[in-house]
Design a protein around this motif. Structure first.
Motif, mmCIF file in Angstrom:
data_model
loop_
_atom_site.group_PDB
_atom_site.id
_atom_site.type_symbol
_atom_site.label_atom_id
_atom_site.label_comp_id
_atom_site.label_asym_id
_atom_site.label_seq_id
_atom_site.Cartn_x
_atom_site.Cartn_y
_atom_site.Cartn_z
ATOM 1 N N UNK A 129 23.364 1.945 -19.218
ATOM 2 C CA UNK A 129 22.277 2.910 -19.414
ATOM 3 C C UNK A 129 21.726 3.323 -18.042
ATOM 4 N N UNK A 130 21.396 4.597 -17.910
ATOM 5 C CA UNK A 130 20.852 5.121 -16.657
ATOM 6 C C UNK A 130 19.578 4.386 -16.268
ATOM 7 N N UNK A 131 19.450 4.071 -14.988
ATOM 8 C CA UNK A 131 18.261 3.390 -14.503
ATOM 9 C C UNK A 131 17.183 4.419 -14.166
ATOM 10 N N UNK A 132 16.017 4.239 -14.761
ATOM 11 C CA UNK A 132 14.882 5.133 -14.552
ATOM 12 C C UNK A 132 13.875 4.435 -13.648
ATOM 13 N N UNK A 133 13.396 5.147 -12.636
ATOM 14 C CA UNK A 133 12.400 4.581 -11.739
ATOM 15 C C UNK A 133 11.152 4.174 -12.516
ATOM 16 N N UNK A 134 10.527 3.065 -12.095
ATOM 17 C CA UNK A 134 9.347 2.565 -12.790
ATOM 18 C C UNK A 134 8.208 2.325 -11.807
ATOM 19 N N UNK A 135 7.011 2.727 -12.208
ATOM 20 C CA UNK A 135 5.799 2.449 -11.446
ATOM 21 C C UNK A 135 4.839 1.699 -12.372
ATOM 22 N N UNK A 136 4.769 0.409 -12.184
ATOM 23 C CA UNK A 136 3.983 -0.467 -13.050
ATOM 24 C C UNK A 136 2.768 -0.959 -12.281
ATOM 25 N N UNK A 190 13.231 4.352 -23.246
ATOM 26 C CA UNK A 190 13.284 5.516 -24.138
ATOM 27 C C UNK A 190 13.659 6.775 -23.349
ATOM 28 N N UNK A 191 13.203 6.881 -22.089
ATOM 29 C CA UNK A 191 13.634 8.001 -21.250
ATOM 30 C C UNK A 191 15.143 7.938 -21.039
ATOM 31 N N UNK A 192 15.651 6.749 -20.697
ATOM 32 C CA UNK A 192 17.083 6.590 -20.447
ATOM 33 C C UNK A 192 17.907 6.902 -21.689
ATOM 34 N N UNK A 193 17.415 6.516 -22.862
ATOM 35 C CA UNK A 193 18.132 6.807 -24.107
ATOM 36 C C UNK A 193 18.282 8.310 -24.297
ATOM 37 N N UNK A 194 17.228 9.053 -23.997
ATOM 38 C CA UNK A 194 17.311 10.503 -24.105
ATOM 39 C C UNK A 194 18.211 11.112 -23.050
ATOM 40 N N UNK A 240 18.071 12.586 -12.184
ATOM 41 C CA UNK A 240 17.364 11.444 -12.749
ATOM 42 C C UNK A 240 16.116 11.112 -11.938
ATOM 43 N N UNK A 241 16.086 11.523 -10.680
ATOM 44 C CA UNK A 241 14.902 11.304 -9.837
ATOM 45 C C UNK A 241 13.691 12.099 -10.329
ATOM 46 N N UNK A 242 13.906 13.060 -11.217
ATOM 47 C CA UNK A 242 12.811 13.850 -11.780
ATOM 48 C C UNK A 242 12.140 13.159 -12.961
ATOM 49 N N UNK A 249 2.906 3.328 -16.155
ATOM 50 C CA UNK A 249 1.959 2.775 -17.124
ATOM 51 C C UNK A 249 0.551 3.327 -16.945
ATOM 52 N N UNK A 250 0.356 4.210 -15.937
ATOM 53 C CA UNK A 250 -0.983 4.759 -15.710
ATOM 54 C C UNK A 250 -0.920 6.248 -15.320
ATOM 55 N N UNK A 251 -0.016 6.975 -15.951
ATOM 56 C CA UNK A 251 0.065 8.438 -15.808
ATOM 57 C C UNK A 251 0.253 8.899 -14.368
ATOM 58 N N UNK A 252 1.092 8.202 -13.642
ATOM 59 C CA UNK A 252 1.386 8.586 -12.268
ATOM 60 C C UNK A 252 2.452 9.680 -12.283
ATOM 61 N N UNK A 253 2.029 10.910 -12.033
ATOM 62 C CA UNK A 253 2.946 12.045 -12.029
ATOM 63 C C UNK A 253 3.260 12.548 -10.634
ATOM 64 N N UNK A 254 3.127 11.687 -9.641
ATOM 65 C CA UNK A 254 3.349 12.097 -8.249
ATOM 66 C C UNK A 254 4.840 12.040 -7.917
#
Length: 231
Positions: free
Chosen positions: A1-8, A94-98, A113-115, A120-125
């Motif tokens: 499965x594609x790895x999605x960047x995470x900001x926790x 769930x992002x990766x599944x899509x 995929x970098x887009x 977990x706190x609406x970081x859209x930067x």
């Protein structure tokens, strides 16, 4: 499965309800579609058509807040110029599944995929100033404090004059605070709100608030428009 960047940012305090993972069998059974509310084509197309009617152009940059498994994303990727769609969600799986199962190879070429990132706190930067943003069926599942945080953070990444559209379950002013409508409550998921609630929390970002109301949502969610004002 594609790895999605995470900001926790919340660490182990993250809500476990949003850690749902999908097996290959579950994805084949389209459970990633059900997880984000189903009505896949209907609501995906509705989002695209609504934003186009509000003036979204192919050259615009769009932030999809709560992008999930790309129910709206599959349509925005085709409409927007390559690389102009961005999405955030609390659940990386769930992002990766899509991304892996809903997009064609051509669409994945148009959506790096970098887009996409889990936050977990609406970081859209993303280092991008957006022309438009949408949160479809996000405020229906989070508390008022989370909505305040979302509005504040989205205001930081939208261009002055940019617009943020968000849906919510509305109750009229005379509806009792302790009332509920089927599965919608004031204090638990799924949440309902008064219109004035959202007008109030919009003050914590740089927003001009406008109520739109009905927009064709099959479950009766109402729409608001927030326009980013200057600094």
């Amino acid at each position: 499965m594609t790895e999605i960047a995470q900001r926790n940012e919340a660490g182990k305090r993250r809500d476990p309800r949003y850690s749902r993972t999908f097996s290959t069998k579950e994805i084949a059974g389209e459970q990633h579609r059900t997880y984000v509310g189903g009505r896949w084509d209907e609501i995906g197309e509705l989002q695209r058509d609504f934003l186009i009617a509000q003036g979204l152009q192919p050259a615009d940059t769009l932030l999809d807040v709560g992008c999930g498994s790309l129910r709206g994303g599959v349509h925005f990727v085709d409409y927007l110029e390559a690389g102009n769609y961005y999405g955030i969600d609390i659940n990386a799986n769930v992002i990766a599944a899509g991304y892996d199962s809903e997009l064609t190879d051509e669409q994945r070429d148009r959506l790096p995929v970098e887009n996409l990132q889990a936050t977990d706190r609406f970081d859209g930067d993303f280092g991008v100033q957006f022309d438009m943003a949408i949160a479809q069926s996000v405020f229906t599942h989070v508390s008022l404090n989370n909505i305040r945080l979302c509005m504040y953070r989205v205001s930081k990444v939208l261009k002055p004059g940019g617009r943020f559209y968000a849906t919510f379950y509305e109750r009229p002013p005379g509806f009792p605070v302790d009332g509920h409508n089927r599965s919608q409550f004031t204090e638990r998921n799924a949440y309902w709100y008064y219109r004035r609630d959202l007008r109030w929390v919009s003050r914590f970002g740089r927003w001009e608030f406008r109520y739109i109301g009905k927009w064709g949502h099959p479950r009766g969610q109402r729409m608001i428009e927030l326009t980013r004002v200057g600094d």
